[in-house]
Design an enzyme around this catalytic site. Structure first.
Site, mmCIF file in Angstrom:
data_model
loop_
_atom_site.group_PDB
_atom_site.id
_atom_site.type_symbol
_atom_site.label_atom_id
_atom_site.label_comp_id
_atom_site.label_asym_id
_atom_site.label_seq_id
_atom_site.Cartn_x
_atom_site.Cartn_y
_atom_site.Cartn_z
ATOM 1 N N ARG A 53 54.111 35.539 66.676
ATOM 2 C CA ARG A 53 55.320 34.759 66.932
ATOM 3 C C ARG A 53 55.197 33.432 66.197
ATOM 4 N NH1 ARG A 53 52.721 31.075 68.498
ATOM 5 N NH2 ARG A 53 54.664 29.957 68.809
ATOM 6 N N GLY A 54 56.286 32.643 66.269
ATOM 7 C CA GLY A 54 56.316 31.410 65.490
ATOM 8 C C GLY A 54 57.026 31.696 64.172
ATOM 9 N N ALA A 55 58.029 30.871 63.846
ATOM 10 C CA ALA A 55 58.947 31.204 62.750
ATOM 11 C C ALA A 55 58.258 31.486 61.405
ATOM 12 C CB ALA A 55 59.979 30.081 62.618
ATOM 13 N N ARG A 86 63.638 39.999 65.497
ATOM 14 C CA ARG A 86 63.978 38.819 66.321
ATOM 15 C C ARG A 86 65.115 38.050 65.628
ATOM 16 N NH1 ARG A 86 59.304 35.225 68.841
ATOM 17 N NH2 ARG A 86 60.938 34.694 70.312
ATOM 18 N N GLN A 184 53.714 29.241 75.799
ATOM 19 C CA GLN A 184 53.036 29.090 74.496
ATOM 20 C C GLN A 184 52.198 27.811 74.461
ATOM 21 O OE1 GLN A 184 56.239 29.925 74.881
ATOM 22 N NE2 GLN A 184 56.990 31.234 73.238
ATOM 23 N N ASP A 225 62.900 26.779 64.589
ATOM 24 C CA ASP A 225 63.125 28.184 64.223
ATOM 25 C C ASP A 225 64.277 28.335 63.249
ATOM 26 O OD1 ASP A 225 61.630 28.331 66.913
ATOM 27 O OD2 ASP A 225 61.435 30.301 65.984
ATOM 28 N N ASN A 235 65.059 25.454 68.417
ATOM 29 C CA ASN A 235 63.616 25.566 68.648
ATOM 30 C C ASN A 235 63.424 26.058 70.083
ATOM 31 O OD1 ASN A 235 60.871 25.233 67.699
ATOM 32 N ND2 ASN A 235 60.695 23.543 69.141
ATOM 33 N N LYS A 236 62.185 26.218 70.460
ATOM 34 C CA LYS A 236 61.849 26.786 71.775
ATOM 35 C C LYS A 236 62.619 26.106 72.907
ATOM 36 C CE LYS A 236 59.939 29.607 72.432
ATOM 37 N NZ LYS A 236 60.655 30.897 72.641
HETATM 38 O O1 MRU Z 1 59.312 32.425 70.761
HETATM 39 P P1 MRU Z 1 58.311 31.840 69.804
HETATM 40 O O2 MRU Z 1 56.978 31.630 70.416
HETATM 41 O O3 MRU Z 1 58.267 32.608 68.502
HETATM 42 O O4 MRU Z 1 58.901 30.402 69.465
HETATM 43 C C1 MRU Z 1 58.165 29.563 68.610
HETATM 44 C C2 MRU Z 1 58.807 28.234 68.438
HETATM 45 O O5 MRU Z 1 59.845 27.941 68.979
HETATM 46 C C3 MRU Z 1 58.152 27.288 67.476
HETATM 47 O O6 MRU Z 1 58.333 25.960 67.893
HETATM 48 C C4 MRU Z 1 58.781 27.475 66.095
HETATM 49 O O7 MRU Z 1 58.743 28.823 65.705
HETATM 50 C C5 MRU Z 1 58.138 26.653 65.078
HETATM 51 S S1 MRU Z 1 56.495 27.243 64.803
HETATM 52 C C6 MRU Z 1 55.796 26.622 63.506
#
Ligand code: MRU
Length: 344
Positions: A53-55, A86, A184, A225, A235-236
């Site tokens: 996970r993570g963009a 996703r 996370q 994201d 973002n999250k």
């Molecule tokens: O649902 P996730 O864990 O994929 O969400 C991740 C985030 O929101 C991060 O802040 C974002 O992807 C930036 S990561 C470098």
């Protein structure tokens, strides 16, 4: 700025020529288990189920998924399947569009995927340096979710800024939010901060306002994201709340993201698709049911912070300042690496 091969201690994925290995982030921090993907469907499943996970990391592994799909003559179907894994992180679409172009031109897909990974690692380094230039000596910084090595190919986005500020001796401590409901922050960021010997305290999301009021929080750094053309940033979930609190307490609020997260095709934040995830992640914790059975719950996994609440967007091409409609467009067209601050 000297180019140095700063490699993280942790890797989220490893390309092994005929297969892709994903570190199963659902089991961290207590177990390190690598999952093997030999097909694009396994990669798409790994993204969908949040093994990875993570963009930026999602973009990188999707590119390798396309390589695996090509080897089984499963393109263009594999592109569409990976894209659906996703919806919010635009890096997924960005990486697959790059791979599709190379495929259509009969180019080398594996080389392109490796380039995407290497470019992300280099982008992390640049963002770390640009972002750390905003940090004063003795700073307490707040961050949200996980934006480190587990979310990228390198040191991370917002996490890279924390890392760089720490290595430059400027950091007093990090306040890391646990990031309900998927945790996370508690599971992944706390693990990475501990591994990198960066001083930090873990807080619940609901403690942020109190600590902004009672302690000196110097700045907040978060990842992204998807950043719309006007600077609105997905973002999250919980990021928007932190930005509102930061404005109230007059604390600078920075977004850190590579240009691959900037989506000039999406004009404003209300056009960004927000992923709704399973409510089990809200009513349960650590496999144990907390809320009563038979109730309704909601789980939007991301929120959108309006551009007006964002002090600056730290990219790998420099720091964009409001109005973002101009500064982001300028940075995305500009191929020179040495910009420091793109005040429009
Ligand atoms: O649902 P996730 O864990 O994929 O969400 C991740 C985030 O929101 C991060 O802040 C974002 O992807 C930036 S990561 C470098």
């Amino acid at each position: 700025m000297a180019a140095s091969p700063l490699l993280p201690k942790t890797r989220a994925f490893l390309w092994k020529k005929d297969k892709l290995l994903l570190l199963d982030q659902r089991l961290l921090p207590h177990k390190s288990v690598w999952r093997t993907c030999r097909t694009w469907q396994e990669v798409a499943g790994g993204i969908h189920d949040m093994v990875v996970r993570g963009a930026p990391a999602i973009g990188c592994v999707a590119a390798y998924g396309a390589v695996l799909a090509a080897r089984r003559k499963a393109l263009p179907k594999g592109f569409d399947g990976l894209l659906k894994a996703r919806p919010t992180a635009v890096n997924l679409r960005w990486a697959l569009e790059r791979m599709r172009k190379v495929w259509e031109q009969g180019g080398n897909l594996e080389h392109e995927a490796i380039a995407i990974e290497q470019e992300d690692r280099e982008a992390n380094r640049r963002m770390g340096e640009y972002g750390a230039s905003l940090v004063a000596s003795g700073a307490t910084l707040m961050t949200h979710c996980n934006t480190g090595s587990l979310a990228t190919a390198g040191l991370g986005t917002a996490f890279g800024v924390l890392w760089m500020a720490s290595r430059q001796g400027k950091l007093k401590k990090v306040l890391a939010t646990e990031t309900r409901p998927y945790l996370q922050g508690a599971r992944l960021t706390a693990w990475e901060l501990k591994n990198e010997h960066i001083p930090f305290e873990l807080i619940t999301d609901s403690m942020a306002a109190h600590l902004m009021k009672t302690e000196k929080v110097d700045a907040i750094f978060v990842g992204a994201d998807r950043i719309a053309a006007n600077g609105d940033t997905a973002n999250k979930i919980g990021t928007y709340a932190l930005a509102v609190l930061a404005a109230h307490h007059q604390i600078p609020f920075y977004v850190v993201a590579p240009m691959s997260t900037v989506d000039l095709y999406t004009a404003t934040g209300d056009r960004i698709p927000i992923e709704e995830r399973r409510i089990e992640e809200v009513v349960m914790m650590g496999g144990r049911r907390l809320a009563p059975h038979g109730i309704k719950a909601r789980h939007p996994a991301f929120d959108v912070t309006p551009a007006g609440l964002i002090t600056g967007i730290v990219t790998d091409r420099g720091i964009a300042r409001p109005p973002y409609i101009d500064s982001l467009a300028f940075l995305i067209k500009d191929t020179r690496p040495a910009l420091t601050d793109a005040a429009a």
